[in-house]
Write a protein that holds these residues in place. Structure first.
Motif, PDB file in Angstrom:
ATOM      1  N   PHE A 115      11.116  20.581  18.662  1.00 23.30           N
ATOM      2  CA  PHE A 115      11.903  19.455  19.516  1.00 23.30           C
ATOM      3  C   PHE A 115      13.054  19.577  20.369  1.00 23.30           C
ATOM      4  CE2 PHE A 115      14.325  15.563  20.472  1.00 23.30           C
ATOM      5  CZ  PHE A 115      13.409  15.086  21.331  1.00 23.30           C
ATOM      6  N   GLN A 118      12.493  22.327  22.721  1.00 21.02           N
ATOM      7  CA  GLN A 118      12.727  21.364  24.237  1.00 21.02           C
ATOM      8  C   GLN A 118      13.136  20.747  24.870  1.00 21.02           C
ATOM      9  OE1 GLN A 118       8.264  20.104  24.491  1.00 21.02           O
ATOM     10  NE2 GLN A 118       8.365  20.587  22.051  1.00 21.02           N
ATOM     11  N   SER A 289      10.924   9.410  24.062  1.00 21.80           N
ATOM     12  CA  SER A 289      10.685  11.241  24.094  1.00 21.80           C
ATOM     13  C   SER A 289      10.147  11.584  22.623  1.00 21.80           C
ATOM     14  CB  SER A 289      11.701  11.985  24.505  1.00 21.80           C
ATOM     15  OG  SER A 289      11.782  11.687  26.259  1.00 21.80           O
ATOM     16  N   THR A 292       7.191  10.413  21.938  1.00 19.48           N
ATOM     17  CA  THR A 292       6.143  10.619  22.775  1.00 19.48           C
ATOM     18  C   THR A 292       5.573  12.260  22.097  1.00 19.48           C
ATOM     19  OG1 THR A 292       6.541   9.157  23.624  1.00 19.48           O
ATOM     20  CG2 THR A 292       5.717  11.605  25.109  1.00 19.48           C
ATOM     21  N   GLN A 293       6.348  13.089  22.099  1.00 29.32           N
ATOM     22  CA  GLN A 293       6.002  14.415  22.165  1.00 29.32           C
ATOM     23  C   GLN A 293       6.072  15.057  20.289  1.00 29.32           C
ATOM     24  OE1 GLN A 293       7.298  16.868  23.897  1.00 29.32           O
ATOM     25  NE2 GLN A 293       7.310  15.354  25.394  1.00 29.32           N
ATOM     26  N   GLU A 296       1.964  14.256  21.129  1.00 29.25           N
ATOM     27  CA  GLU A 296       1.906  15.169  21.552  1.00 29.25           C
ATOM     28  C   GLU A 296       0.917  16.336  20.887  1.00 29.25           C
ATOM     29  OE1 GLU A 296       3.930  16.159  25.296  1.00 29.25           O
ATOM     30  OE2 GLU A 296       2.693  13.383  26.029  1.00 29.25           O
TER      31      GLU A 296
END
Length: 305
Positions: A115, A118, A289, A292-293, A296
């Motif tokens: 994370f 990113q 985020s 959500t990340q 995913e």
């Protein structure tokens, strides 16, 4: 003070332009309305703020004194607005996460590696304590997210399930043989015979296991209370007793034969683990985020080790 905020905005604009008409145009209000607002502010404060002439307006000594403070206040507000816009443009945010030491090591930290690569501009603060303490911090608004088991009162929170975990009891083959457990495989006798290692009673995992033992009328004569699951795993590996651990977090030890799962006649149901937020709390883009990340990415616990 609250009713004066708009008056101070008018005062600030007039002081900067030194002209009633020009200030009225900037504020998109009529000149009479602006003059009335200034008179009200002067009346409320009991001073004259401007001297008026055909060439415009000038601040009085009292007006200059007030202007210094109003300017500082509006400058701070403008800086705050600029900072918010800059943070939104750059994706800058701050996430405060509460998590137990065990879940932090085996679930959270491996994910953070991905994370933070990113989203390098998102600042993260980790507070490690028991899940019960995490929920208390969440209720007080001192953290944004908690990584815990599903709350007992789901209506009060938003829960984002990540996966299920399974509690098991493990020991070395040597300990099983020495205690004669292999010939028993009787759940009640196992708990009565072996040294059983559990977390302290403030821990949610311990409370879950206590409920399991009480429900199935299981008693242990030799209980060892250990502060962390890492220590339970290590103590189990040296043959100190049978330890209650999370199966997903000892996957390698089970595969390598360093530990063996103790079969139980009374199954321990799996638990749901996920992120929790207060239902009424604001979720910043950074927090959204983060959740959500994770969804995913969908890494299994074994991959996160």
């Amino acid at each position: 003070m609250e009713e004066h905020l708009n008056l101070y905005r008018i005062f600030y604009t007039v002081a900067n332009t030194e002209n009633i008409s020009r200030a009225a145009r900037q504020l998109f209000i009529s000149q009479p309305s602006l003059s009335k607002a200034l008179k009200k502010l002067e009346s409320d404060l009991g001073v004259t703020l401007f001297t008026r002439s055909s060439r415009g307006v000038r601040l009085t000594e009292e007006g200059k004194l007030l202007y210094d403070y109003v300017r500082e206040a509006f400058t701070s507000l403008q800086q705050g607005e600029a900072l918010i816009r800059r943070r939104q443009e750059q994706g800058v945010s701050h996430i405060r996460i509460g998590v137990s030491t065990t879940l932090c090591k085996y679930m959270l930290l491996p994910y953070l590696k991905s994370f933070t690569r990113q989203f390098p501009n998102i600042r993260i603060t980790i507070l490690c304590q028991s899940s019960n303490q995490t929920m208390e911090l969440l209720d007080r608004g001192q953290i944004d997210l908690g990584l815990v088991g599903i709350p007992e009162n789901p209506k009060k929170y938003r829960f984002f399930q990540l996966e299920e975990i399974e509690d098991i009891f493990v020991a070395t083959d040597n300990y099983i043989e020495q205690m004669g457990l292999g010939s028993l495989w009787d759940t009640r006798k196992i708990f009565e015979t072996a040294s059983v290692m559990l977390l302290d009673k403030q821990n949610m995992t311990r409370q879950y296991i206590d409920d399991y033992m009480e429900k199935n009328h299981l008693l242990t004569k030799n209980l060892l209370v250990v502060s962390t699951m890492d220590l339970i795993i290590e103590f189990s590996k040296i043959g100190l007793g049978i330890g209650c651990v999370i199966k997903e977090f000892v996957k390698d030890e089970l595969e390598d034969g360093l530990l063996t799962e103790i079969p139980l006649g009374f199954p321990i149901h799996k638990r749901k683990i996920g992120f929790v937020t207060a239902k009424q709390a604001y979720m910043s883009p950074g927090v959204e985020s983060f959740i959500t990340q994770w969804k995913e990415l969908s890494l299994s616990p074994g991959d996160r080790k």
